[in-house]
Write a protein that holds these residues in place. Structure first.
Motif, PDB file in Angstrom:
ATOM      1  N   LEU A   5       0.839  -1.197   0.000  1.00 34.35           N
ATOM      2  CA  LEU A   5       0.000   0.000   0.000  1.00 34.35           C
ATOM      3  C   LEU A   5       0.872   1.245   0.000  1.00 34.35           C
ATOM      4  O   LEU A   5       1.958   1.267   0.594  1.00 34.35           O
ATOM      5  N   THR A   6       0.399   2.273  -0.652  1.00 36.81           N
ATOM      6  CA  THR A   6       1.099   3.557  -0.649  1.00 36.81           C
ATOM      7  C   THR A   6       0.825   4.271   0.675  1.00 36.81           C
ATOM      8  O   THR A   6      -0.043   3.872   1.458  1.00 36.81           O
ATOM      9  N   GLN A   7       1.557   5.347   0.894  1.00 33.08           N
ATOM     10  CA  GLN A   7       1.329   6.111   2.121  1.00 33.08           C
ATOM     11  C   GLN A   7      -0.105   6.624   2.185  1.00 33.08           C
ATOM     12  O   GLN A   7      -0.755   6.545   3.232  1.00 33.08           O
ATOM     13  N   ARG A   8      -0.609   7.163   1.090  1.00 37.68           N
ATOM     14  CA  ARG A   8      -1.978   7.683   1.073  1.00 37.68           C
ATOM     15  C   ARG A   8      -2.981   6.573   1.409  1.00 37.68           C
ATOM     16  O   ARG A   8      -3.936   6.785   2.172  1.00 37.68           O
ATOM     17  N   GLU A   9      -2.762   5.390   0.865  1.00 38.51           N
ATOM     18  CA  GLU A   9      -3.679   4.277   1.125  1.00 38.51           C
ATOM     19  C   GLU A   9      -3.597   3.815   2.581  1.00 38.51           C
ATOM     20  O   GLU A   9      -4.624   3.511   3.209  1.00 38.51           O
ATOM     21  N   LEU A  10      -2.383   3.761   3.131  1.00 38.04           N
ATOM     22  CA  LEU A  10      -2.231   3.373   4.531  1.00 38.04           C
ATOM     23  C   LEU A  10      -2.943   4.350   5.459  1.00 38.04           C
ATOM     24  O   LEU A  10      -3.652   3.953   6.392  1.00 38.04           O
ATOM     25  N   LEU A  11      -2.748   5.642   5.213  1.00 41.77           N
ATOM     26  CA  LEU A  11      -3.376   6.649   6.061  1.00 41.77           C
ATOM     27  C   LEU A  11      -4.900   6.565   5.987  1.00 41.77           C
ATOM     28  O   LEU A  11      -5.592   6.696   7.003  1.00 41.77           O
ATOM     29  N   ALA A  12      -5.428   6.336   4.783  1.00 44.85           N
ATOM     30  CA  ALA A  12      -6.880   6.228   4.622  1.00 44.85           C
ATOM     31  C   ALA A  12      -7.426   4.987   5.327  1.00 44.85           C
ATOM     32  O   ALA A  12      -8.450   5.039   6.019  1.00 44.85           O
ATOM     33  N   GLU A  19      -8.553   7.697  14.753  1.00 46.07           N
ATOM     34  CA  GLU A  19      -9.606   8.481  15.403  1.00 46.07           C
ATOM     35  C   GLU A  19      -9.962   7.884  16.763  1.00 46.07           C
ATOM     36  O   GLU A  19     -10.106   8.604  17.757  1.00 46.07           O
ATOM     37  N   THR A  20     -10.101   6.573  16.821  1.00 42.34           N
ATOM     38  CA  THR A  20     -10.382   5.904  18.091  1.00 42.34           C
ATOM     39  C   THR A  20      -9.263   6.155  19.097  1.00 42.34           C
ATOM     40  O   THR A  20      -9.514   6.428  20.286  1.00 42.34           O
ATOM     41  N   CYS A  21      -8.027   6.070  18.628  1.00 45.24           N
ATOM     42  CA  CYS A  21      -6.870   6.273  19.512  1.00 45.24           C
ATOM     43  C   CYS A  21      -6.782   7.713  20.012  1.00 45.24           C
ATOM     44  O   CYS A  21      -6.397   7.954  21.163  1.00 45.24           O
ATOM     45  N   VAL A  22      -7.119   8.672  19.168  1.00 44.23           N
ATOM     46  CA  VAL A  22      -7.112  10.071  19.593  1.00 44.23           C
ATOM     47  C   VAL A  22      -8.138  10.291  20.697  1.00 44.23           C
ATOM     48  O   VAL A  22      -7.852  10.925  21.729  1.00 44.23           O
ATOM     49  N   ARG A  92      -2.061  16.186   7.722  1.00 42.38           N
ATOM     50  CA  ARG A  92      -2.537  17.348   8.467  1.00 42.38           C
ATOM     51  C   ARG A  92      -4.061  17.368   8.561  1.00 42.38           C
ATOM     52  O   ARG A  92      -4.639  18.302   9.131  1.00 42.38           O
ATOM     53  N   ASP A  93      -4.703  16.375   8.009  1.00 43.79           N
ATOM     54  CA  ASP A  93      -6.159  16.339   7.965  1.00 43.79           C
ATOM     55  C   ASP A  93      -6.725  15.304   8.923  1.00 43.79           C
ATOM     56  O   ASP A  93      -6.058  14.326   9.274  1.00 43.79           O
ATOM     57  N   GLY A  94      -7.971  15.485   9.306  1.00 44.81           N
ATOM     58  CA  GLY A  94      -8.702  14.495  10.072  1.00 44.81           C
ATOM     59  C   GLY A  94      -8.036  14.134  11.386  1.00 44.81           C
ATOM     60  O   GLY A  94      -7.395  14.963  12.047  1.00 44.81           O
ATOM     61  N   ALA A  95      -8.204  12.875  11.778  1.00 44.36           N
ATOM     62  CA  ALA A  95      -7.665  12.403  13.058  1.00 44.36           C
ATOM     63  C   ALA A  95      -6.144  12.513  13.092  1.00 44.36           C
ATOM     64  O   ALA A  95      -5.558  12.791  14.145  1.00 44.36           O
ATOM     65  N   GLY A  97      -4.218  14.804  11.684  1.00 47.21           N
ATOM     66  CA  GLY A  97      -3.850  16.190  11.977  1.00 47.21           C
ATOM     67  C   GLY A  97      -4.123  16.558  13.425  1.00 47.21           C
ATOM     68  O   GLY A  97      -3.325  17.263  14.063  1.00 47.21           O
ATOM     69  N   THR A  98      -5.242  16.078  13.966  1.00 49.14           N
ATOM     70  CA  THR A  98      -5.556  16.330  15.376  1.00 49.14           C
ATOM     71  C   THR A  98      -4.481  15.752  16.273  1.00 49.14           C
ATOM     72  O   THR A  98      -4.013  16.389  17.224  1.00 49.14           O
ATOM     73  N   TRP A  99      -4.067  14.513  15.962  1.00 49.68           N
ATOM     74  CA  TRP A  99      -3.046  13.880  16.782  1.00 49.68           C
ATOM     75  C   TRP A  99      -1.718  14.617  16.712  1.00 49.68           C
ATOM     76  O   TRP A  99      -1.087  14.875  17.743  1.00 49.68           O
ATOM     77  N   VAL A 100      -1.274  14.948  15.520  1.00 52.35           N
ATOM     78  CA  VAL A 100       0.023  15.613  15.376  1.00 52.35           C
ATOM     79  C   VAL A 100       0.053  16.910  16.173  1.00 52.35           C
ATOM     80  O   VAL A 100       1.029  17.211  16.874  1.00 52.35           O
ATOM     81  N   GLY A 101      -1.025  17.688  16.105  1.00 48.74           N
ATOM     82  CA  GLY A 101      -1.084  18.944  16.853  1.00 48.74           C
ATOM     83  C   GLY A 101      -1.087  18.718  18.354  1.00 48.74           C
ATOM     84  O   GLY A 101      -0.369  19.390  19.107  1.00 48.74           O
ATOM     85  N   ARG A 102      -1.901  17.776  18.810  1.00 51.79           N
ATOM     86  CA  ARG A 102      -1.994  17.507  20.240  1.00 51.79           C
ATOM     87  C   ARG A 102      -0.678  16.952  20.779  1.00 51.79           C
ATOM     88  O   ARG A 102      -0.196  17.383  21.845  1.00 51.79           O
TER      89      ARG A 102
END
Length: 319
Positions: A5-12, A19-22, A92-95, A97-102
């Protein structure tokens, strides 16, 4: 043959897990304030404001404690580089992005509180500390993952595997540094930091475990690479080797702790050596990883401990 899988596919694919982990992290994390952990009453002005500049006799820390505190602080100081690495390999998007910022906001507390403690208590030379910070942050931190590997998905997998081990290693180091400081205030402060690092480790370990379930062969390659080539993120800082030797000799962080308290528990959590979902490619990598861990336990650790014991015996004889 299963396609990587590509990086984009893994992230998706992994975003629902993220999201659950955040949400879990936010429910478990406790807010705390660096200023509450600093003995401000010990502070006084330096020469520029009419006081007295630092001199070695003002420090209450042993040489081991100084080495560990400086190493811990300079490691935490390099947060901008870590943020860049994580944000480039995550999203930087979705869960994500929330995690990276937090995560970044929580990590910032660590350098703030350690520096305030060291300056207020005059634990180390603040001028030398600032000079080392400038060098270390200017050099920055790089995972060594090429852009093409980022696109392939290896960037994300290497990154999430690395921080799974690194956050736990940092937790161990902070906890043991608190013990050698011989100061209950420093010990409590570093226990607070270690608790953060443990929660961060749980997030990354869960995400890497989910990646291992999703793409076993692809993920075990990243895990194997990280384990066999692991270096703490502060490896490029001034005096890292000297300070690391002191820390290893005196039980702050040594090779046995690295294996028994960091590498082995994480690999066990992922069930790496008992899984049945690897293909031929993954099986070959797992065998290589198993051989490395075995060599660490049977050869490298005993050799290190023999050398350490001889060095400590020489120190005792001289004292």
């Amino acid at each position: 043959m299963v396609r990587d899988l590509t990086q984009r596919e893994l992230l998706a694919e992994l975003e629902p897990v993220a999201e659950t982990c955040v949400h879990r992290h936010l429910a478990m994390a406790k807010d705390w304030h660096p200023h509450d952990y600093i003995p401000w009453g010990r502070g006084r002005d330096f020469a520029m404001l009419g006081g007295v500049d630092w001199e070695p006799g003002q420090s209450r820390l042993s040489e081991v404690a100084k080495a560990a505190m400086i190493t811990n602080l300079l490691t935490e100081d390099n947060l901008p580089s870590y943020h860049r690495e994580i944000s480039e390999n995550f999203s930087r998007d979705g869960a994500w992005g929330t995690w990276v910022g937090r995560w970044t906001a929580e990590e910032m507390r660590h350098s703030t509180v350690i520096r305030d403690y060291l300056v207020v208590t005059r634990g180390v030379d603040p001028v030398a500390l600032e000079q080392a910070r400038m060098v270390h942050m200017t050099n920055g931190f790089s995972s060594g993952i090429a852009p093409a590997e980022v696109d392939s998905g290896a960037g994300f997998l290497h990154s999430v595997a690395y921080v799974s081990f690194q956050e736990l290693a940092t937790r161990v180091t902070h906890r043991n540094t608190g013990k050698v400081c011989d100061d209950p205030i420093a010990d409590r402060m570093l226990q607070r930091i270690a608790a953060d690092e443990n929660l961060h480790m749980v997030f990354y370990r869960t995400m890497c475990g989910a990646a291992l379930d999703l793409v076993p062969d692809q993920a075990i390659e990243a895990i194997d690479t990280i384990v066999r080539n692991f270096r703490m993120p502060g490896a490029g800082m001034p005096d890292f080797r000297r300070n690391g030797v002191l820390m290893a000799k005196h039980g702050v962080y040594d090779l046995r702790q690295h294996l028994e308290e960091v590498v082995a528990p994480v690999l066990r959590q992922w069930n790496v050596f008992d899984r049945v979902d690897f293909g031929p490619r993954g099986e070959q990598v797992r065998e290589r990883l198993a051989a490395f861990v075995d060599d660490l336990e049977r050869v490298k650790i005993p050799r290190f401990e023999e050398q350490r014991d001889r060095a400590l015996a020489r120190e005792r004889a001289r004292s």
